[in-house]
Design an enzyme around this catalytic site. Structure first.
Site, PDB file in Angstrom:
ATOM      1  N   ARG A 104      -1.516   1.940   7.736  1.00  0.00           N
ATOM      2  CA  ARG A 104      -0.787   0.929   8.180  1.00  0.00           C
ATOM      3  C   ARG A 104       0.148   0.477   7.115  1.00  0.00           C
ATOM      4  O   ARG A 104      -0.220   0.172   5.903  1.00  0.00           O
ATOM      5  CB  ARG A 104      -1.603  -0.124   8.663  1.00  0.00           C
ATOM      6  N   THR A 108       4.524  -4.187   8.467  1.00  0.00           N
ATOM      7  CA  THR A 108       4.930  -4.163   9.806  1.00  0.00           C
ATOM      8  C   THR A 108       3.671  -3.950  10.530  1.00  0.00           C
ATOM      9  O   THR A 108       3.552  -3.918  11.848  1.00  0.00           O
ATOM     10  CB  THR A 108       5.932  -3.198  10.006  1.00  0.00           C
ATOM     11  N   ASP A 204     -11.266  -0.508   2.043  1.00  0.00           N
ATOM     12  CA  ASP A 204     -11.430  -1.035   0.795  1.00  0.00           C
ATOM     13  C   ASP A 204     -12.910  -1.522   0.640  1.00  0.00           C
ATOM     14  O   ASP A 204     -13.319  -0.967  -0.829  1.00  0.00           O
ATOM     15  CB  ASP A 204     -10.375  -2.421   0.623  1.00  0.00           C
TER      16      ASP A 204
HETATM   17  O1  LIG Z   1      -5.265  -1.028  14.936  1.00  0.00           O
HETATM   18  P1  LIG Z   1      -4.437  -1.015  13.721  1.00  0.00           P
HETATM   19  O2  LIG Z   1      -3.871  -2.185  13.560  1.00  0.00           O
HETATM   20  O3  LIG Z   1      -3.591   0.251  13.758  1.00  0.00           O
HETATM   21  O4  LIG Z   1      -5.400  -1.153  12.390  1.00  0.00           O
HETATM   22  C1  LIG Z   1      -6.710  -0.286  12.416  1.00  0.00           C
HETATM   23  C2  LIG Z   1      -6.475   0.781  11.136  1.00  0.00           C
HETATM   24  O5  LIG Z   1      -6.076  -0.059   9.890  1.00  0.00           O
HETATM   25  C3  LIG Z   1      -7.513   0.478   9.039  1.00  0.00           C
HETATM   26  O6  LIG Z   1      -6.798   1.357   8.221  1.00  0.00           O
HETATM   27  P2  LIG Z   1      -5.843   1.308   7.035  1.00  0.00           P
HETATM   28  O7  LIG Z   1      -4.381   1.484   7.251  1.00  0.00           O
HETATM   29  O8  LIG Z   1      -6.288   0.037   6.283  1.00  0.00           O
HETATM   30  O9  LIG Z   1      -6.172   2.432   6.067  1.00  0.00           O
HETATM   31  P3  LIG Z   1      -7.576   3.200   5.325  1.00  0.00           P
HETATM   32  O10 LIG Z   1      -8.578   3.475   6.287  1.00  0.00           O
HETATM   33  O11 LIG Z   1      -7.009   4.078   4.334  1.00  0.00           O
HETATM   34  O12 LIG Z   1      -7.954   1.857   4.645  1.00  0.00           O
HETATM   35  C4  LIG Z   1      -8.473   0.993  10.055  1.00  0.00           C
HETATM   36  O13 LIG Z   1      -9.227   1.664   9.152  1.00  0.00           O
HETATM   37  C5  LIG Z   1      -7.560   1.548  11.070  1.00  0.00           C
HETATM   38  O14 LIG Z   1      -7.473   2.926  10.735  1.00  0.00           O
HETATM   39  O1  LIG Z   2      -9.462  -6.292  10.007  1.00  0.00           O
HETATM   40  C1  LIG Z   2      -8.959  -5.235   9.818  1.00  0.00           C
HETATM   41  C2  LIG Z   2      -7.806  -4.572  10.488  1.00  0.00           C
HETATM   42  C3  LIG Z   2      -7.499  -3.300  10.424  1.00  0.00           C
HETATM   43  N1  LIG Z   2      -8.030  -2.844   9.267  1.00  0.00           N
HETATM   44  C4  LIG Z   2      -9.007  -3.009   8.821  1.00  0.00           C
HETATM   45  O2  LIG Z   2      -9.900  -2.573   7.853  1.00  0.00           O
HETATM   46  N2  LIG Z   2      -9.547  -4.194   8.923  1.00  0.00           N
HETATM   47 MG   LIG Z   3      -7.812   0.031   4.835  1.00  0.00          MG
END
Ligand SMILES: O=P(O)(O)OC[C@H]1O[C@H](OP(=O)(O)OP(=O)(O)O)[C@H](O)[C@@H]1O
Ligand SMILES: O=c1cc[nH]c(=O)[nH]1
Ligand SMILES: [Mg+2]
Length: 210
Positions: A104, A108, A204
């Protein structure tokens, strides 16, 4: 929210409390996410169809049951979904595995796809998409869109997460009304794109990045 279900099994709820705690370290977080994912897979797979079969036992012939439906593909959304993969594979070890990488945008919250590698017969499989967090729903919607582009039917896809926000469930249901969505908890709301109370940034916390 007809296609959305919260899995209330006591062991799932107890383990979720452990990983919500801000003082739960990386090692325990990873282990307990794995355990929750195994339990979620067990609960979600209750709906798999069975057929009648006969099997020769050492003592005679048993009228028994075997799985009858489509074969399974598991699709973790990188990175955080990877933390759920081993738990699901423990229960469905013959499943094929596809990967979709999404992150993400920090400002945004819009998702960006950076990797996609799916089994060639994905369209013919029962698909379990796994990601611990369903927040705005953007990542999940983009992932299901990608699977549909590869020929998958949303009615054959189960989206399995650990914590969902009402905003994300609504957006995902609106985008894909035939999709089945499962979570260990439906939380209160989103703040700055993060689920409250949630568990923080799942990726994380799984991998010790920040
Ligand atoms: O419903 P949304 O608003 O799209 O958010 C959810 C997403 O955010 C996090 O991933 P992140 O972008 O943090 O990537 P990561 O798994 O590499 O930490 C989580 O694991 C989902 O994939
Ligand atoms: O709370 C949240 C939202 C998006 N992604 C995460 O890992 N945690
Ligand atoms: Mg993440």
């Amino acid at each position: 929210m007809s296609n959305f279900r919260v899995m209330n099994h006591p062991l799932i709820q107890h383990k979720l409390t452990i990983i919500r705690n801000k003082d739960c370290g990386t090692k325990e977080f990873r282990e307990v996410v794995n355990e929750i994912s195994r339990l979620l897979a067990f609960e979600v797979s209750h709906e798999m169809p069975l057929k009648n079969v006969q099997v020769k036992t050492p003592m005679g012939i048993a009228k028994s049951k075997a799985l009858a439906g489509k074969k399974v593909a598991i699709v973790p959304i990188l990175r955080a979904g990877l933390g759920m993969l081993d738990g699901v594979l423990d229960l469905i070890p013959a499943a094929k595995v596809g990967f979709i990488g999404m992150y993400r945008d920090e400002k945004t919250f819009k998702p960006h796809e950076y990797f996609c590698k799916l089994p060639s017969d994905i369209a013919d499989r029962q698909i379990f998409v796994i990601d611990p967090m369903l927040a705005t729903g953007g990542t999940a919607i983009m992932t299901i869109n990608a699977l549909v582009q590869h020929g998958a039917n949303p009615s054959n896809i189960k989206f399995v997460c650990i914590v969902a926000a009402p905003e994300g469930v609504k957006a995902l249901e609106n985008a894909h009304p035939k999709l089945n969505i499962y979570a260990a908890a439906l939380d209160d709301h989103l703040e700055n794109g993060y689920i409250v109370p949630g568990l923080g940034d799942a990726g994380d916390r799984l991998y010790g990045t920040k």
